[in-house]
Every structure is written in structure tokens, then in C-alpha cells.
Design a protein around this motif. Structure first.
Motif, mmCIF file in Angstrom:
data_model
loop_
_atom_site.group_PDB
_atom_site.id
_atom_site.type_symbol
_atom_site.label_atom_id
_atom_site.label_comp_id
_atom_site.label_asym_id
_atom_site.label_seq_id
_atom_site.Cartn_x
_atom_site.Cartn_y
_atom_site.Cartn_z
ATOM 1 N N ARG A 105 -13.941 31.364 -24.279
ATOM 2 C CA ARG A 105 -14.579 30.218 -23.655
ATOM 3 C C ARG A 105 -14.836 30.489 -22.177
ATOM 4 O O ARG A 105 -14.118 31.256 -21.547
ATOM 5 C CB ARG A 105 -13.713 28.968 -23.802
ATOM 6 C CG ARG A 105 -13.674 28.438 -25.225
ATOM 7 C CD ARG A 105 -12.965 27.104 -25.283
ATOM 8 N NE ARG A 105 -12.977 26.554 -26.640
ATOM 9 C CZ ARG A 105 -12.448 25.389 -26.982
ATOM 10 N NH1 ARG A 105 -11.870 24.650 -26.060
ATOM 11 N NH2 ARG A 105 -12.499 24.961 -28.228
ATOM 12 N N ARG A 106 -15.900 29.864 -21.678
ATOM 13 C CA ARG A 106 -16.311 29.967 -20.276
ATOM 14 C C ARG A 106 -16.853 31.353 -19.929
ATOM 15 O O ARG A 106 -16.991 31.679 -18.743
ATOM 16 C CB ARG A 106 -15.168 29.614 -19.316
ATOM 17 C CG ARG A 106 -14.593 28.236 -19.555
ATOM 18 C CD ARG A 106 -13.560 27.894 -18.485
ATOM 19 N NE ARG A 106 -12.975 26.599 -18.759
ATOM 20 C CZ ARG A 106 -11.937 26.409 -19.536
ATOM 21 N NH1 ARG A 106 -11.345 27.452 -20.104
ATOM 22 N NH2 ARG A 106 -11.474 25.208 -19.766
ATOM 23 N N LYS A 107 -17.109 32.182 -20.914
ATOM 24 C CA LYS A 107 -17.711 33.489 -20.649
ATOM 25 C C LYS A 107 -19.195 33.426 -20.972
ATOM 26 O O LYS A 107 -19.601 32.922 -22.021
ATOM 27 C CB LYS A 107 -17.036 34.579 -21.491
ATOM 28 C CG LYS A 107 -15.620 34.905 -21.044
ATOM 29 C CD LYS A 107 -15.082 36.128 -21.757
ATOM 30 C CE LYS A 107 -13.701 36.516 -21.224
ATOM 31 N NZ LYS A 107 -13.185 37.747 -21.882
ATOM 32 N N TYR A 156 -17.994 25.831 -23.390
ATOM 33 C CA TYR A 156 -17.006 25.243 -22.506
ATOM 34 C C TYR A 156 -16.063 24.315 -23.258
ATOM 35 O O TYR A 156 -14.861 24.320 -23.044
ATOM 36 C CB TYR A 156 -17.696 24.429 -21.402
ATOM 37 C CG TYR A 156 -18.235 25.253 -20.262
ATOM 38 C CD1 TYR A 156 -17.493 26.301 -19.729
ATOM 39 C CD2 TYR A 156 -19.478 24.973 -19.706
ATOM 40 C CE1 TYR A 156 -17.985 27.051 -18.687
ATOM 41 C CE2 TYR A 156 -19.977 25.717 -18.652
ATOM 42 C CZ TYR A 156 -19.220 26.754 -18.135
ATOM 43 O OH TYR A 156 -19.706 27.493 -17.097
ATOM 44 N N GLU A 190 -15.554 24.978 -14.535
ATOM 45 C CA GLU A 190 -14.756 25.845 -15.408
ATOM 46 C C GLU A 190 -13.473 26.335 -14.758
ATOM 47 O O GLU A 190 -12.544 26.753 -15.451
ATOM 48 C CB GLU A 190 -15.594 27.042 -15.876
ATOM 49 C CG GLU A 190 -15.939 28.066 -14.806
ATOM 50 C CD GLU A 190 -17.170 27.681 -14.008
ATOM 51 O OE1 GLU A 190 -17.615 28.499 -13.184
ATOM 52 O OE2 GLU A 190 -17.683 26.560 -14.205
ATOM 53 N N TYR A 239 -8.939 20.588 -16.328
ATOM 54 C CA TYR A 239 -10.289 21.028 -16.688
ATOM 55 C C TYR A 239 -11.056 19.822 -17.231
ATOM 56 O O TYR A 239 -10.447 18.845 -17.687
ATOM 57 C CB TYR A 239 -10.240 22.122 -17.759
ATOM 58 C CG TYR A 239 -9.600 23.415 -17.317
ATOM 59 C CD1 TYR A 239 -10.254 24.270 -16.436
ATOM 60 C CD2 TYR A 239 -8.341 23.779 -17.786
ATOM 61 C CE1 TYR A 239 -9.666 25.470 -16.035
ATOM 62 C CE2 TYR A 239 -7.746 24.970 -17.382
ATOM 63 C CZ TYR A 239 -8.415 25.811 -16.507
ATOM 64 O OH TYR A 239 -7.842 26.977 -16.107
#
Length: 473
Positions: free
Chosen positions: A55-57, A79, A299, A387
């Protein structure tokens, strides 16, 4: 090379994917995604859950509608989880290839020690590991150089330009503008009336730059906003308006909204908030403290610090005093909750370019105090971190928040508001060390007075040692 009109807000520059993703969708669903991108900058597709580490990549997304051909490429990222229990793949820059590329042809050109991983990913769809993604890009270049150029055209290795102006000054500007836009939306006044730019860049910016500064009037910026939606001739409020604070009045029919950028020192010390909104029509006051997520789209999360602890303590002290005010039992005095203090966690505060409010999440002070003690906020190294996805669905959206405030469903009671207005005015008059103090008063019960009038004690008993009786008539 196609021109990318559906730019994701934070992906205009320096976008380098770490991994890839093969999205397999029906042709009609692909058409829906394309149509959605004509009206907004991003669209989403529910996918099966991916590993949390991915995630978040950034992911370069290949799209196939039949499992045999690649037809589109796009930028993508995961996300958050989708409400259906799956993950939500955010997609933007969806770009068609000049001609479909046969997946079997790519598989034949794969080379390397982990070719089996790339083959498996092309068959099953989903995430492509860093190595598999690299091998597929190399094979695509040999199979169809034009398709490879379109795909690599989504990769941007240019560093973003340096931010102009000090960060604190830009944050102050963004807080002011978002609070003013929110106030206009609460009052039902078109937000286009506010001419302030969404972001302010300039080498000569200072922390005293105000959204109401202009060539004819340069005044000190203070980042606490006092917003009042109706003028009633109140003497305290008239004093506030007469002072040389950066201020503007907006009118829309019978609605009149005055926005004052007020001296923050005493109010900040007392209340620990950035925004005070006075809904005088319904007698409700709402307080908001702004906090900013780190990262392009939140993020990197928000880490609570000592400053927030001080602000919460100030809110608690003010809430304790307001609780001493007699309860408001009228219909207009009814509120969903007795907590008038809110925190707004903002995303993209320093990069948002739209005319509306900045995306964010509103929570009450009381809910935040519960959340910060919950395990879901525990960081990897034992600290606390929030988050956007930590909140799940337990927050107010900006539109929901403005609706609740404008209709008087949240905030202080009308009786509490009457106590607050003189306090705010006194603080703005520059009185030092002013304290919000409410003398506790027990409301008189008319039945008690009547009962006392109709109650008499008999004469002293003739026989000592026996308790006399209270005779109730």
C-alpha cells in the motif's frame, strides 16, 4: 505522446513507480472508468486485497479487458480499503495504447531468473513485484516499442520545483482560506466571492501575510478566525467590527457573514483552536483546530505532539466552564452532542488548487481522546500515528460538517453562546490574562417556590424527644 488531462493532484512531477499492477476488468467497466475521468481527476476500482506492505506505493497499471491483450496503461496506487471489504485501487492518467498488445507475446519475451513470477502475474492479474515489473517492461519494449514509450511516458523523474516562500506562512494562508471557504459554505454564500488564491507562492512571504491583504490595506495576519453569520447590533460584536483587524463582510440576500482574522494570542491561549464560527441565527458556536497529514495525500500520517496536548487541555478547560451554564431545553437549543470542539485533519493542504475546501476529516475532541488511546493508532515503533484510513468511516466529511453547523445540530447551546461572545470581545480588546469563567447557576424551579410557600412547620412539640411532623398542604 498523449496529453494527460486527468492529472492526479500530487502526481504531476517526480512520479516513479516501484511496482506494477495488472487490472483485469470487463469492457463496460473500463468505459465507466474512462467516463468518470472526464468529470474528475481520479477514479477507483475495487480489487482483491493486496499485501499491506504494497500500500501507498506507486504502481504502473496495465489494463486488460479479456485476459489476452493489454489495452491501456495508467498510474495507480492503493491507499485504503474499499467499503465492500476489498481494497480500493485509485487510477489516474488512464491512457490507451496505440494498438492492443498480446499478453502471450510479452510472456515469450520474458527473460531472467524469476521469469515464472512475471508469467504468473500476467496470468492471474494483480500486483507485479518489482522484479516482475522490470521484466515485463523489458519484454514490452521488445514486443511493441511504441506501447513501451507510452507506458514510460507516465514515469516522471523530474524533481518538483522548490516551494516558494516559508512553509509556516504558506500553512497560515491555507488554514485561513480553508476556514473562510468553510464559513461561506455554512452560511450558504457562494465561495467564489472569496478571491483568495488556493495557494500562495512568493519569496517575500511572511507569517503575517493575510488572505485579506491588498495594496490599500496591509494588516497583521493572525490565524484564528472569528466568523459570525448574522448582525444583531450586539455592543460587544460592534466593538470587534470597529477594530483594525483584517476582515471582510459577505452578503447574500438576507444572510450577512463577517469574517475577522482576529488577534490570536489570548484566544489561542484560552481555547486552543484556529477557527471559531458563531451561528447566531441558532445560537451555536463551533470551534475547529486544524492539523495536517504529512505526505502528498496523507500517506505519511499525523503524529500527535506536545502542542496538540496543550491545545486539547485548553479545550478541556473551556468545556469545563461552558458545562456550568444552565442547560438549554428549547427545541433550537437541542444538539446531537454537547462537544463543540472539532479537529480537522487535512490532506494536501499545501498543494490543493481547487476553489472549494481542502479535503479533510472532522472528528470531535471527545472522539479524538478515545482514538488516541486505541490500539489502531499504534505505530510500528510504539509511537502514535494517525493515517486517513485509521479513521475508517468514523469522521465527518467537510460537506457533512458544514451541514450540521449551518442547521445548528452541533456546537454550543444558545445560552453558552451568550457567555462566549463577551469573552471573545474582551480577548480581542487586548485584555491580558483573561479567563473564560462561568458562574454556576442552578435554574430556579417554580414548583420549589410554590412548595416553600405552601409548607408550614407546626408549633414546637409539646413532648420533647418526639420529632415534629412537616405538614404538606
Amino acid at each position: 505522446m498523449p496529453q494527460f488531462e486527468n492529472q492526479y493532484p500530487q502526481a504531476g512531477a517526480f512520479w516513479i513507480p516501484e511496482i506494477g499492477f495488472l487490472l483485469q476488468v470487463k469492457a463496460n467497466r473500463l468505459k465507466e472508468l474512462e467516463d468518470a475521468l472526464h468529470f474528475r481527476e481520479i477514479c477507483s476500482q475495487g480489487i482483491r486485497e493486496i499485501p499491506v506492505a504494497l500500500r501507498r506505493k506507486w504502481m504502473l497499471c496495465f489494463v486488460s479487458t479479456d485476459g489476452r491483450f493489454l489495452t491501456h496503461v495508467a498510474r495507480s496506487v492503493v491507499y485504503y480499503a474499499a467499503e465492500s471489504g476489498r481494497d480500493k485501487l485509485d487510477i489516474w492518467n488512464l491512457t490507451p495504447l496505440e494498438a492492443p498488445v498480446r499478453i502471450s507475446a510479452i510472456k515469450k519475451k520474458l527473460e531472467g531468473a524469476q521469469t515464472w513470477r512475471a508469467r504468473k502475474a500476467l496470468d492471474a492479474g494483480g500486483t507485479l513485484s518489482a522484479k516482475a515489473f522490470e521484466q515485463i517492461m523489458d519484454a514490452l519494449k521488445r514486443v511493441d516499442p511504441l506501447a513501451h514509450r507510452i507506458a514510460t511516458g507516465l514515469v516522471d523523474r523530474k524533481r518538483p520545483p522548490p516551494e516558494l516562500g516559508p512553509t509556516t506562512a504558506r500553512m497560515n494562508w491555507a488554514y485561513q482560506r480553508d476556514a473562510a471557504v468553510t464559513a461561506l459554505e455554512i452560511a450558504g454564500i457562494p465561495k467564489e466571492r472569496l478571491k483568495a488564491a488556493a495557494q500562495l507562492n512568493g519569496e517575500n512571504l511572511t507569517d503575517t501575510t493575510s488572505i485579506f491583504d491588498d495594496e490599500q490595506s496591509m494588516r497583521a495576519m493572525e490565524d484564528v478566525l472569528i466568523l459570525r453569520d448574522l448582525e444583531t447590533g450586539d455592543r460587544d460584536w460592534n466593538y470587534v467590527k470597529s477594530q483594525q483587524y483584517p476582515a471582510r463582510t459577505f452578503e447574500n440576500g438576507e444572510t450577512k457573514l463577517t469574517i475577522v482574522l482576529a488577534n490570536k494570542m489570548e484566544l489561542e491561549k484560552q481555547l486552543g483552536v484556529d477557527l471559531i464560527y458563531v451561528n447566531e441565527t441558532l445560537g451555536a458556536v463551533v470551534f475547529v483546530q486544524y492539523k495536517m497529514f504529512e505526505g502528498d495525500d496523507g500517506e505519511a500520517g499525523y503524529r500527535p505532539d506536545a502542542q496538540l496536548d496543550k491545545e486539547i487541555a485548553r479545550m478541556d478547560a473551556a468545556a469545563t466552564e461552558l458545562a456550568k451554564v444552565a442547560p438549554d431545553v428549547t427545541c433550537d437549543g437541542y444538539r446531537f452532542c454537547s462537544d463543540p470542539f472539532f479537529l480537522k485533519f487535512c490532506t494536501r493542504l499545501l498543494t490543493y488548487e481547487e476553489k472549494s475546501h481542502v479535503p479533510g476529516f472532522y472528528v470531535t475532541r471527545e472522539y479524538w481522546k478515545r482514538l488516541v488511546l486505541d490500539r489502531r493508532m499504534e505505530g510500528k515503533k510504539g509511537g502514535k500515528i494517525l493515517y486517513p484510513e485509521t479513521l475508517g468511516r468514523r469522521y465527518f466529511t467537510p460537506s457533512a460538517f458544514t451541514g450540521l453547523v449551518s442547521r445548528g445540530w452541533v456546537g454550543t447551546s444558545a445560552l453558552q453562546a451568550k457567555v462566549l461572545v463577551p469573552f471573545i470581545a474582551a480577548a480581542m480588546k487586548g485584555k491580558k490574562g483573561i479567563v473564560l469563567a462561568v458562574q454556576s447557576k442552578t435554574p430556579a424551579d417554580p414548583d420549589d417556590a410554590e412548595r416553600r410557600r405552601r409548607t408550614r412547620m407546626p408549633p414546637k412539640p409539646r413532648y420533647p424527644g418526639k420529632r415534629g411532623k412537616v405538614i404538606q398542604i
